[in-house]
Design a protein around this motif. Structure first.
Motif, mmCIF file in Angstrom:
data_model
loop_
_atom_site.group_PDB
_atom_site.id
_atom_site.type_symbol
_atom_site.label_atom_id
_atom_site.label_comp_id
_atom_site.label_asym_id
_atom_site.label_seq_id
_atom_site.Cartn_x
_atom_site.Cartn_y
_atom_site.Cartn_z
ATOM 1 N N LYS A 94 3.706 6.385 -4.827
ATOM 2 C CA LYS A 94 2.639 6.999 -3.946
ATOM 3 C C LYS A 94 1.510 7.721 -4.232
ATOM 4 O O LYS A 94 0.299 7.999 -4.168
ATOM 5 C CB LYS A 94 2.268 5.687 -2.724
ATOM 6 N N LYS A 97 -0.181 8.980 -7.489
ATOM 7 C CA LYS A 97 -0.658 8.201 -7.267
ATOM 8 C C LYS A 97 -2.206 8.466 -6.666
ATOM 9 O O LYS A 97 -3.474 8.517 -7.077
ATOM 10 C CB LYS A 97 -1.100 6.491 -6.985
ATOM 11 N N GLU A 101 -5.387 9.402 -8.062
ATOM 12 C CA GLU A 101 -7.192 9.137 -8.198
ATOM 13 C C GLU A 101 -8.283 10.075 -7.546
ATOM 14 O O GLU A 101 -8.950 10.212 -7.981
ATOM 15 C CB GLU A 101 -7.206 8.327 -6.917
ATOM 16 N N LEU A 120 -1.866 7.756 -13.804
ATOM 17 C CA LEU A 120 -1.947 6.846 -12.546
ATOM 18 C C LEU A 120 -1.348 5.274 -13.049
ATOM 19 O O LEU A 120 -1.100 5.053 -11.938
ATOM 20 C CB LEU A 120 -3.979 6.633 -12.429
ATOM 21 N N LYS A 121 -1.902 5.218 -14.033
ATOM 22 C CA LYS A 121 -0.999 3.729 -14.735
ATOM 23 C C LYS A 121 -0.199 3.469 -13.794
ATOM 24 O O LYS A 121 0.767 2.180 -14.572
ATOM 25 C CB LYS A 121 -1.878 2.880 -16.083
ATOM 26 N N LEU A 124 0.953 3.660 -10.864
ATOM 27 C CA LEU A 124 0.460 2.173 -9.878
ATOM 28 C C LEU A 124 1.396 1.292 -10.518
ATOM 29 O O LEU A 124 2.234 0.385 -9.733
ATOM 30 C CB LEU A 124 -0.580 1.477 -10.475
ATOM 31 N N THR A 125 1.793 1.353 -11.762
ATOM 32 C CA THR A 125 2.825 -0.013 -12.167
ATOM 33 C C THR A 125 4.578 0.641 -11.669
ATOM 34 O O THR A 125 5.553 -0.747 -11.602
ATOM 35 C CB THR A 125 3.536 -0.012 -14.001
ATOM 36 N N ILE A 127 5.391 1.434 -8.769
ATOM 37 C CA ILE A 127 5.028 1.093 -7.476
ATOM 38 C C ILE A 127 5.303 -0.044 -7.518
ATOM 39 O O ILE A 127 5.624 -1.088 -6.859
ATOM 40 C CB ILE A 127 3.490 1.138 -6.958
ATOM 41 N N LYS A 128 4.039 -1.067 -8.395
ATOM 42 C CA LYS A 128 4.623 -2.584 -8.324
ATOM 43 C C LYS A 128 5.808 -3.067 -9.148
ATOM 44 O O LYS A 128 6.401 -4.158 -7.790
ATOM 45 C CB LYS A 128 3.401 -3.246 -9.350
#
Length: 133
Positions: A94, A97, A101, A120-121, A124-125, A127-128
């Motif tokens: 996070k 990220k 950003e 960034l991708k 985010l992945t 985190i998901k």
């Protein structure tokens, strides 16, 4: 169910080496499932979640780019980055990220933007995938 040998290798180390029932991973062409006796194949991996199934158990991994090779002997994944989902540090991802950003807003060269968007991708992945545990 028939099994096959799966190896996941990054530039740093061998992440995984075992017999498995099924592999589900994200390629640049979309999600792909691999079972024993799959036709030979070489394809490019995309940033995403990979699932390894052994019997009723399922292990999740984060994978960032690389290649997947299916041969008669084994399935080989050569990944730029890979980690087991329970090893993902969600708070660190996070923070990455947020930093990325902010950096993306300041960039103006296409090359720098593409590299930052890729990172960034990845964050985010992570985190998901990490939050699904």
């Amino acid at each position: 169910m028939a099994t096959f040998k799966l190896e996941i290798i990054t530039p740093q180390k061998v992440i995984y080496s075992n017999d498995v029932d099924m592999l589900i991973t994200r390629t640049t062409e979309g999600d792909m499932g691999i079972l024993a006796n799959h036709a030979p194949l070489v394809t490019e991996l995309a940033i995403g979640e990979m699932k390894i199934k052994i019997g009723k158990d399922e292990e999740k991994y984060f994978v960032s780019s690389g290649f997947l090779e299916v041969s008669k002997e084994k399935v080989l994944i050569l990944a730029d980055k890979a980690m087991k989902a329970d090893e993902i540090d969600i708070e660190k991802a996070k923070k990455e990220k947020e930093v990325l950003e902010a950096k993306l807003k300041k960039l103006n060269e296409d090359r720098d933007i593409a590299a930052t968007e890729h990172s960034l991708k990845e964050a985010l992945t992570k985190i998901k995938i990490g939050e699904t545990l």
